[in-house]
Enzyme design. Sequence first.
Site, PDB file in Angstrom:
ATOM      1  N   GLY A 134       3.695  -0.666 -24.777  1.00 57.01           N
ATOM      2  CA  GLY A 134       4.341  -0.305 -23.525  1.00 57.01           C
ATOM      3  C   GLY A 134       3.386  -0.264 -22.353  1.00 57.01           C
ATOM      4  CB  SER A 148       4.703  -4.244 -18.909  1.00 55.46           C
ATOM      5  OG  SER A 148       5.773  -3.325 -19.046  1.00 55.46           O
ATOM      6  CB  VAL A 197       7.474  -1.063 -30.888  1.00 50.04           C
ATOM      7  CG1 VAL A 197       6.324  -1.994 -30.544  1.00 50.04           C
ATOM      8  CG2 VAL A 197       7.948  -0.287 -29.662  1.00 50.04           C
ATOM      9  CG  ASN A 215       2.269   4.343 -23.087  1.00 46.56           C
ATOM     10  OD1 ASN A 215       2.211   5.466 -22.601  1.00 46.56           O
ATOM     11  ND2 ASN A 215       2.870   3.332 -22.475  1.00 46.56           N
ATOM     12  CB  SER A 222       6.621  14.608 -23.552  1.00 44.95           C
ATOM     13  OG  SER A 222       7.260  15.141 -22.414  1.00 44.95           O
ATOM     14  CE1 TYR A 241      10.817  10.819 -24.003  1.00 46.86           C
ATOM     15  CE2 TYR A 241      10.749  13.042 -23.108  1.00 46.86           C
ATOM     16  CZ  TYR A 241      10.180  11.802 -23.262  1.00 46.86           C
ATOM     17  OH  TYR A 241       8.963  11.528 -22.684  1.00 46.86           O
ATOM     18  CB  ILE A 256       2.962  11.481 -15.240  1.00 46.91           C
ATOM     19  CG1 ILE A 256       2.272  12.464 -16.194  1.00 46.91           C
ATOM     20  CG2 ILE A 256       1.995  10.413 -14.735  1.00 46.91           C
ATOM     21  CD1 ILE A 256       1.119  13.231 -15.592  1.00 46.91           C
TER      22      ILE A 256
END
Length: 255
Positions: free
Chosen positions: A14, A16, A66, A93, A146, A160, A193
């Site tokens: 991840g 990109s 993935v 990631n 996280s 999540y 972030i």
Amino acid sequence: MRIDLSNQVSLVTGSSGGIGRAIALELAGCGAKVIVHYLGNREGAEETVAAIRDAGGEAVSVQADVTDLEQIQALVNQSEQAFGTGIDILVNNAGNLVERRTIEEMSYDLYKNIIDVNLTSTVFVTKAVIPGMKAKGGGSIINMSSLAAHNGGGPGSGIYAASKGAILTLTKSLAKELARHAIRVNCVAPGFIEETKFHATFTSAEARLASIAGIPLGRSGVPQDISGIVAFFASPFSAFVTGETFEINGGNYMR
């Protein structure tokens, strides 16, 4: 302190854009050769590769889903072939909130999607790189959790948050399992972030301001706040550290 990762091969899933891109650039800046993984954002991946090459580094991009076991193995095979050697550094990631949904509203398909992109990907990309790391006599794996793993996340992000909590526990288990092979496994847990697709997609302007108001350092984080810690975990400076999670949240959560 200068981190030297010369001749180390790193795979950043991840990467990109956002945090993943910052990590890829940081590792390359320390001398590592980087495999830039992406799912659908080929243009972003190529921009990351170009930035690394323009700075004198070595990088290639590889596409894969993935959450698919066959594509995971193909990703690792291509990564090892790209530089003619096994992977020394894996950064798990890749991840996504996918969609905000309460448990009452949760469908099985959405539940599975969230678990797969966050937890399943971490488990099986790790599994795929272990043989190569063992053959090389060691390695470093850095997982991405996280702040949500500690506080349950925002509205509609329970699954999540649970997947990120599982990554904390998985990190400890893998650290014990792989220590005898000189493979270290650590974790970073980012807080709020910005400059990421995550918050651009899922966080309202009101929620953004509320989040920043609760941060003792008085600002949101940026991807570069994460990338330096990942480079530290990948480096010899953390040679006696495994099974640990580094909280990066401006003081919003203190253990």
